[in-house]
Write a protein that holds these residues in place. Structure first.
Motif, PDB file in Angstrom:
ATOM      1  N   GLN A 141      75.478 123.687 -73.455  1.00 37.11           N
ATOM      2  CA  GLN A 141      76.481 122.638 -73.642  1.00 37.11           C
ATOM      3  C   GLN A 141      77.876 123.219 -73.427  1.00 37.11           C
ATOM      4  N   ASN A 142      78.673 122.545 -72.578  1.00 34.60           N
ATOM      5  CA  ASN A 142      79.988 123.078 -72.238  1.00 34.60           C
ATOM      6  C   ASN A 142      80.952 121.928 -71.916  1.00 34.60           C
ATOM      7  N   PRO A 143      81.973 121.689 -72.770  1.00 31.03           N
ATOM      8  CA  PRO A 143      82.339 122.466 -73.947  1.00 31.03           C
ATOM      9  C   PRO A 143      81.371 122.226 -75.113  1.00 31.03           C
ATOM     10  N   ARG A 144      81.232 123.264 -75.936  1.00 31.95           N
ATOM     11  CA  ARG A 144      80.305 123.209 -77.060  1.00 31.95           C
ATOM     12  C   ARG A 144      80.961 122.538 -78.261  1.00 31.95           C
ATOM     13  N   LEU A 145      80.134 121.940 -79.094  1.00 29.99           N
ATOM     14  CA  LEU A 145      80.642 121.342 -80.324  1.00 29.99           C
ATOM     15  C   LEU A 145      81.286 122.413 -81.211  1.00 29.99           C
ATOM     16  N   SER A 146      82.384 122.049 -81.821  1.00 28.51           N
ATOM     17  CA  SER A 146      83.022 122.917 -82.817  1.00 28.51           C
ATOM     18  C   SER A 146      82.317 122.745 -84.160  1.00 28.51           C
ATOM     19  N   GLY A 147      82.776 123.473 -85.167  1.00 29.90           N
ATOM     20  CA  GLY A 147      82.208 123.312 -86.502  1.00 29.90           C
ATOM     21  C   GLY A 147      82.356 121.881 -86.998  1.00 29.90           C
ATOM     22  N   GLU A 148      83.536 121.277 -86.758  1.00 32.13           N
ATOM     23  CA  GLU A 148      83.740 119.882 -87.164  1.00 32.13           C
ATOM     24  C   GLU A 148      82.838 118.954 -86.372  1.00 32.13           C
ATOM     25  N   LEU A 173      79.857 119.706 -85.044  1.00 31.51           N
ATOM     26  CA  LEU A 173      78.488 119.837 -85.526  1.00 31.51           C
ATOM     27  C   LEU A 173      78.284 119.027 -86.797  1.00 31.51           C
ATOM     28  N   GLU A 174      79.259 119.092 -87.711  1.00 33.41           N
ATOM     29  CA  GLU A 174      79.150 118.325 -88.957  1.00 33.41           C
ATOM     30  C   GLU A 174      79.120 116.833 -88.665  1.00 33.41           C
ATOM     31  N   PHE A 175      79.973 116.378 -87.763  1.00 34.40           N
ATOM     32  CA  PHE A 175      80.081 114.946 -87.480  1.00 34.40           C
ATOM     33  C   PHE A 175      78.800 114.413 -86.825  1.00 34.40           C
ATOM     34  N   TYR A 176      78.292 115.124 -85.823  1.00 34.22           N
ATOM     35  CA  TYR A 176      77.152 114.594 -85.076  1.00 34.22           C
ATOM     36  C   TYR A 176      75.815 114.818 -85.777  1.00 34.22           C
ATOM     37  N   TYR A 177      75.743 115.783 -86.684  1.00 34.64           N
ATOM     38  CA  TYR A 177      74.522 115.957 -87.471  1.00 34.64           C
ATOM     39  C   TYR A 177      74.490 115.023 -88.682  1.00 34.64           C
ATOM     40  N   ARG A 178      75.650 114.594 -89.128  1.00 36.10           N
ATOM     41  CA  ARG A 178      75.725 113.783 -90.345  1.00 36.10           C
ATOM     42  C   ARG A 178      74.885 112.515 -90.212  1.00 36.10           C
ATOM     43  N   ASP A 179      74.045 112.257 -91.182  1.00 32.99           N
ATOM     44  CA  ASP A 179      73.206 111.060 -91.258  1.00 32.99           C
ATOM     45  C   ASP A 179      72.125 111.016 -90.177  1.00 32.99           C
ATOM     46  N   PHE A 180      71.775 112.188 -89.621  1.00 37.88           N
ATOM     47  CA  PHE A 180      70.647 112.234 -88.692  1.00 37.88           C
ATOM     48  C   PHE A 180      69.409 112.752 -89.418  1.00 37.88           C
ATOM     49  N   TYR A 181      69.478 113.976 -89.942  1.00 34.52           N
ATOM     50  CA  TYR A 181      68.352 114.558 -90.673  1.00 34.52           C
ATOM     51  C   TYR A 181      68.427 114.272 -92.167  1.00 34.52           C
ATOM     52  N   ASP A 182      69.601 113.933 -92.652  1.00 33.28           N
ATOM     53  CA  ASP A 182      69.750 113.604 -94.063  1.00 33.28           C
ATOM     54  C   ASP A 182      70.540 112.308 -94.167  1.00 33.28           C
ATOM     55  N   GLY A 183      70.884 111.923 -95.389  1.00 34.24           N
ATOM     56  CA  GLY A 183      71.675 110.710 -95.564  1.00 34.24           C
ATOM     57  C   GLY A 183      70.986 109.485 -95.004  1.00 34.24           C
ATOM     58  N   LEU A 184      71.670 108.767 -94.132  1.00 33.03           N
ATOM     59  CA  LEU A 184      71.173 107.504 -93.592  1.00 33.03           C
ATOM     60  C   LEU A 184      69.863 107.676 -92.821  1.00 33.03           C
ATOM     61  N   GLY A 185      69.685 108.816 -92.151  1.00 32.75           N
ATOM     62  CA  GLY A 185      68.491 109.006 -91.331  1.00 32.75           C
ATOM     63  C   GLY A 185      67.377 109.789 -91.988  1.00 32.75           C
ATOM     64  N   GLU A 186      67.574 110.220 -93.242  1.00 32.57           N
ATOM     65  CA  GLU A 186      66.617 111.127 -93.870  1.00 32.57           C
ATOM     66  C   GLU A 186      65.225 110.529 -93.999  1.00 32.57           C
ATOM     67  N   LYS A 187      65.118 109.305 -94.471  1.00 31.40           N
ATOM     68  CA  LYS A 187      63.807 108.714 -94.717  1.00 31.40           C
ATOM     69  C   LYS A 187      63.014 108.570 -93.427  1.00 31.40           C
ATOM     70  N   GLN A 188      63.667 108.068 -92.371  1.00 25.77           N
ATOM     71  CA  GLN A 188      62.965 107.861 -91.110  1.00 25.77           C
ATOM     72  C   GLN A 188      62.493 109.183 -90.516  1.00 25.77           C
ATOM     73  N   LEU A 189      63.368 110.200 -90.501  1.00 27.82           N
ATOM     74  CA  LEU A 189      62.981 111.489 -89.930  1.00 27.82           C
ATOM     75  C   LEU A 189      61.913 112.170 -90.771  1.00 27.82           C
ATOM     76  N   SER A 190      62.014 112.053 -92.090  1.00 29.91           N
ATOM     77  CA  SER A 190      61.010 112.655 -92.958  1.00 29.91           C
ATOM     78  C   SER A 190      59.645 112.034 -92.699  1.00 29.91           C
ATOM     79  N   ASN A 191      59.588 110.722 -92.540  1.00 31.15           N
ATOM     80  CA  ASN A 191      58.320 110.051 -92.254  1.00 31.15           C
ATOM     81  C   ASN A 191      57.765 110.480 -90.895  1.00 31.15           C
ATOM     82  N   THR A 192      58.673 110.642 -89.918  1.00 29.62           N
ATOM     83  CA  THR A 192      58.240 111.072 -88.588  1.00 29.62           C
ATOM     84  C   THR A 192      57.627 112.465 -88.643  1.00 29.62           C
TER      85      THR A 192
END
Length: 367
Positions: free
Chosen positions: A87-94, A96-115
């Motif tokens: 990936q170029n340009p690569r995600l910064s620390g901010e 990574l936090e923004f795009y991961y938020r609510d994917f594996y946890d939070g809003l998306g946690e239940k769906q991903l856990s079931n998957t």
């Protein structure tokens, strides 16, 4: 008659907030983030390959976030010398936090856990790939463990093995509380490795390296954590899969913007050898996940259908758009069914012969 022995009435469990209520609660914070612009979510663009240092780069893919539909555009470049894709340009620390938020946890946690919980057979197959080389490891660290579902399944193959898990999210802690792992570490493997140096018979990284900002450092950490004679088990997307070219941006393993690096198998073999490992097994057909055509069909359908309700949208879709989305998804069901049948029964038996396996697996012994 005395009622002193009758059980006291228990308060009724209160239902949690609905998804619509969760989205509405999250919307102000997301809108505040977006109001500050997207530039801070990216590092400066690289002019050299992060794997070999070559300056011979060529753009391989431009795409958007096709899963969460968070705003932003993402570019994958490929090194013309070593063929590493990144990936170029690569995600910064901010970022990574923004795009991961609510994917594996939070809003998306239940769906991903079931998957993940429903993939028991795949997890067992991954664990069994070690059997010809180590039938009874004492302990095992699963890096990028998510909610620990692999460890739970692998324990049925290795009942005497103690499984630990590590993840950046709170999934590892949840896995420990659920009893899927003995210890759940939250944080960086590179930082943890000195504390557990030489402790593990096996370290596994299933679809973890592609998420790492510095995959070379992760491999060094694995060498440090594994005792001599122990094994490192790695599974990653295969950037040389023909599907990567044929399906373009609709190839699920691109998974932008989360996947930062795509390492060709020859590159990974050489790096492991340089670090002091001996590669004892390489697999392509076995780790293939037969979902490419189904996923590509869904991603394309989801891209043209009106958006679902997400907190990074300024407001909730109106009733007409929600109805239209439902109708379009329903109309796409025959194509989704066809994709599933082709994936599982037509392509899967020939995936390696056709060159479309979407992942590869390496098992390496620490010398």
């Amino acid at each position: 008659m005395s009622d002193e022995h009758e059980p006291e009435p228990q308060p009724e469990a209160q239902p949690g907030p609905s998804r619509a209520e969760q989205v509405a609660a999250l919307r102000p914070a997301y809108q505040a983030d977006l109001a500050r612009g997207l530039d801070r979510f990216f590092e400066p663009e690289r002019t050299t390959c992060p794997w070999c240092g070559s300056s011979q780069l060529k753009t391989r893919l431009r795409t958007t976030d096709l899963l969460q539909h968070k705003p932003g555009r993402f570019t994958l470049d490929r090194c013309q010398d070593c063929r590493h894709t990144f990936q170029n340009p690569r995600l910064s620390g901010e970022g990574l936090e923004f795009y991961y938020r609510d994917f594996y946890d939070g809003l998306g946690e239940k769906q991903l856990s079931n998957t993940f919980a429903g993939r028991t057979q795949m997890y067992r197959q991954r664990a069994e790939s070690l059997l010809p080389f180590a039938s009874a490891p004492k302990n095992w660290l699963d890096v990028g463990t998510g909610h620990g579902h692999f460890c739970e399944s692998a324990r049925t193959v290795y009942p005497g093995t103690a499984f630990d898990g590590l993840d950046f999210t709170d999934g590892a802690e949840l896995a420990e509380r659920a009893g899927r792992v003995e210890r759940g570490f939250r944080g960086s493997f590179v930082e943890l490795a000195p504390e557990v140096a030489g402790n593990y018979d096996v370290v596994s990284m299933f679809h973890y390296l592609e998420h790492s900002t510095e995959p070379g450092l992760e491999l060094e950490a694995a060498h440090q954590a594994i005792r001599p004679g122990g094994h490192l088990l790695i599974e990653v997307p295969d950037p040389d899969s023909r599907y990567a070219r044929l399906l373009g941006r609709w190839w699920l393993p691109w998974l932008q913007p989360q996947h930062l690096h795509f390492v060709p198998v020859a590159n990974l073999r050489r790096r492991l050898t340089d670090l002091g490992f001996t590669v004892v097994a390489e697999q392509h057909a076995e780790p293939h996940d037969p979902v490419d055509l189904l996923a590509a069909t869904w991603l394309a359908l989801d891209a043209v259908a009106p958006r679902d309700d997400f907190p990074w949208q300024p407001e909730r879709p109106n009733a007409f758009r929600r109805t239209l989305r439902g109708a379009m998804v329903l109309a796409g069901v025959p194509a989704l069914v066809l994709g599933t049948l082709l994936d599982r029964f037509a392509v899967r038996p020939l995936s390696h012969r056709l060159g479309v396996s979407n992942a590869y697996r390496l098992l390496a012994r620490r010398d």
